[in-house]
Design a protein around this motif. Structure first.
Motif, PDB file in Angstrom:
ATOM      1  N   ASP A  79       0.839  -1.197   0.000  1.00  0.00           N
ATOM      2  CA  ASP A  79       0.000   0.000   0.000  1.00  0.00           C
ATOM      3  C   ASP A  79       0.876   1.250   0.000  1.00  0.00           C
ATOM      4  OD1 ASP A  79      -2.446   1.258  -0.014  1.00  0.00           O
ATOM      5  OD2 ASP A  79      -2.905   0.876   2.089  1.00  0.00           O
ATOM      6  N   PHE A  80       0.760   2.044  -1.061  1.00  0.00           N
ATOM      7  CA  PHE A  80       1.500   3.293  -1.199  1.00  0.00           C
ATOM      8  C   PHE A  80       0.639   4.401  -0.599  1.00  0.00           C
ATOM      9  CE2 PHE A  80       3.062   0.450  -4.369  1.00  0.00           C
ATOM     10  CZ  PHE A  80       4.401   0.753  -4.544  1.00  0.00           C
ATOM     11  N   ILE A  81       1.132   5.054   0.446  1.00  0.00           N
ATOM     12  CA  ILE A  81       0.357   6.096   1.119  1.00  0.00           C
ATOM     13  C   ILE A  81       0.969   7.461   0.798  1.00  0.00           C
ATOM     14  CG2 ILE A  81      -0.536   6.961   3.316  1.00  0.00           C
ATOM     15  CD1 ILE A  81      -1.605   4.181   2.547  1.00  0.00           C
ATOM     16  N   PHE A  82       0.164   8.282   0.151  1.00  0.00           N
ATOM     17  CA  PHE A  82       0.558   9.645  -0.194  1.00  0.00           C
ATOM     18  C   PHE A  82      -0.124  10.612   0.762  1.00  0.00           C
ATOM     19  CE2 PHE A  82       1.098   7.219  -4.024  1.00  0.00           C
ATOM     20  CZ  PHE A  82       2.239   7.743  -4.609  1.00  0.00           C
ATOM     21  N   TRP A  83       0.296  11.866   0.696  1.00  0.00           N
ATOM     22  CA  TRP A  83      -0.400  12.891   1.476  1.00  0.00           C
ATOM     23  C   TRP A  83      -0.351  14.221   0.755  1.00  0.00           C
ATOM     24  CZ3 TRP A  83       1.658  17.187   4.238  1.00  0.00           C
ATOM     25  CH2 TRP A  83       3.043  17.291   4.245  1.00  0.00           C
ATOM     26  N   LYS A  84      -1.317  15.039   1.102  1.00  0.00           N
ATOM     27  CA  LYS A  84      -1.401  16.386   0.542  1.00  0.00           C
ATOM     28  C   LYS A  84      -2.128  17.271   1.532  1.00  0.00           C
ATOM     29  CE  LYS A  84      -3.043  19.083  -3.389  1.00  0.00           C
ATOM     30  NZ  LYS A  84      -1.776  19.789  -3.602  1.00  0.00           N
ATOM     31  N   ARG A  85      -1.576  18.462   1.752  1.00  0.00           N
ATOM     32  CA  ARG A  85      -2.267  19.450   2.582  1.00  0.00           C
ATOM     33  C   ARG A  85      -3.202  20.228   1.666  1.00  0.00           C
ATOM     34  NH1 ARG A  85      -2.037  21.018   7.710  1.00  0.00           N
ATOM     35  NH2 ARG A  85      -0.129  19.957   8.259  1.00  0.00           N
ATOM     36  N   GLU A 127       2.764  11.693  13.940  1.00  0.00           N
ATOM     37  CA  GLU A 127       4.017  11.703  14.701  1.00  0.00           C
ATOM     38  C   GLU A 127       5.205  12.122  13.825  1.00  0.00           C
ATOM     39  OE1 GLU A 127       6.576  11.457  17.858  1.00  0.00           O
ATOM     40  OE2 GLU A 127       4.388  11.284  17.963  1.00  0.00           O
ATOM     41  N   GLU A 128       5.243  11.637  12.595  1.00  0.00           N
ATOM     42  CA  GLU A 128       6.428  11.837  11.758  1.00  0.00           C
ATOM     43  C   GLU A 128       6.356  13.047  10.832  1.00  0.00           C
ATOM     44  OE1 GLU A 128       7.408   8.106   9.816  1.00  0.00           O
ATOM     45  OE2 GLU A 128       6.770   7.021  11.623  1.00  0.00           O
ATOM     46  N   VAL A 129       5.147  13.468  10.448  1.00  0.00           N
ATOM     47  CA  VAL A 129       5.024  14.580   9.493  1.00  0.00           C
ATOM     48  C   VAL A 129       4.427  15.820  10.156  1.00  0.00           C
ATOM     49  CG1 VAL A 129       3.953  15.345   7.348  1.00  0.00           C
ATOM     50  CG2 VAL A 129       4.826  13.023   7.507  1.00  0.00           C
ATOM     51  N   VAL A 130       3.238  15.688  10.688  1.00  0.00           N
ATOM     52  CA  VAL A 130       2.531  16.873  11.226  1.00  0.00           C
ATOM     53  C   VAL A 130       3.324  17.499  12.363  1.00  0.00           C
ATOM     54  CG1 VAL A 130       0.407  17.688  12.309  1.00  0.00           C
ATOM     55  CG2 VAL A 130       0.303  15.968  10.485  1.00  0.00           C
ATOM     56  N   LYS A 131       3.825  16.680  13.247  1.00  0.00           N
ATOM     57  CA  LYS A 131       4.556  17.180  14.411  1.00  0.00           C
ATOM     58  C   LYS A 131       5.826  17.932  13.999  1.00  0.00           C
ATOM     59  CE  LYS A 131       6.710  15.216  18.516  1.00  0.00           C
ATOM     60  NZ  LYS A 131       6.931  13.975  19.246  1.00  0.00           N
ATOM     61  N   ASN A 132       6.395  17.572  12.852  1.00  0.00           N
ATOM     62  CA  ASN A 132       7.660  18.150  12.418  1.00  0.00           C
ATOM     63  C   ASN A 132       7.517  19.223  11.340  1.00  0.00           C
ATOM     64  OD1 ASN A 132       9.275  16.484  14.113  1.00  0.00           O
ATOM     65  ND2 ASN A 132       8.843  14.786  12.738  1.00  0.00           N
ATOM     66  N   GLU A 133       6.298  19.561  10.984  1.00  0.00           N
ATOM     67  CA  GLU A 133       6.085  20.577   9.949  1.00  0.00           C
ATOM     68  C   GLU A 133       6.322  21.972  10.475  1.00  0.00           C
ATOM     69  OE1 GLU A 133       3.252  20.077   6.167  1.00  0.00           O
ATOM     70  OE2 GLU A 133       2.224  20.047   8.063  1.00  0.00           O
TER      71      GLU A 133
END
Length: 133
Positions: A79-85, A127-133
């Motif tokens: 499963d490839f998980i992408f993201w976009k704001r 934990e890995e993206v939002v917290k470090n943005e």
């Protein structure tokens, strides 16, 4: 092995847009909340799959600037998980699949059993993206 692609659509309030799956017993995880996405078809790349699925499910055109979060592999699924704001108004989206859309914050996600074990994926994302943005 099944190959799939999903997308975490997160707004500026750090809420994730989830889709309530159709309540059909023949589909996996009926009537459960899920991130949008689907199965990768022959000849498609994962990002093309996301763009196709977002058009098919949500009517979204021109979805650009997708970022790959992680690739999750289990016994029978990659499963490839992408993201976009992106800030979308769920009330203005006409669904072609699923029952409805709703934004969830992290606390709500932790209290809701999501399809395909996406609770773990979303908690890692926060934990890995939002917290470090």
């Amino acid at each position: 092995m099944i190959f799939g692609a999903g997308i975490i659509l997160i707004n500026n309030n750090n809420e994730v847009l989830l889709l309530l799956r159709d309540n059909k017993p023949e589909i996996p995880f009926p009537n459960q909340w899920d991130i949008p996405g689907g199965k990768i078809e022959d000849g498609e790349t994962p990002d093309v799959t996301i763009k196709r699925e977002m058009f098919e499910e949500l009517g979204l055109k021109e979805l650009s600037d997708l970022r790959l979060f992680k690739i999750y592999t289990s016994d029978n699924l990659t499963d490839f998980i992408f993201w976009k704001r992106i800030d979308l108004n769920p009330e203005k989206i006409i669904l072609n699949e699923g029952q409805r859309l709703k934004y969830f914050n992290l606390d709500e996600i932790k209290k809701t059993k999501l399809a395909f074990n996406y609770n773990k994926v979303l908690e890692e994302f926060f934990e890995e993206v939002v917290k470090n943005e």
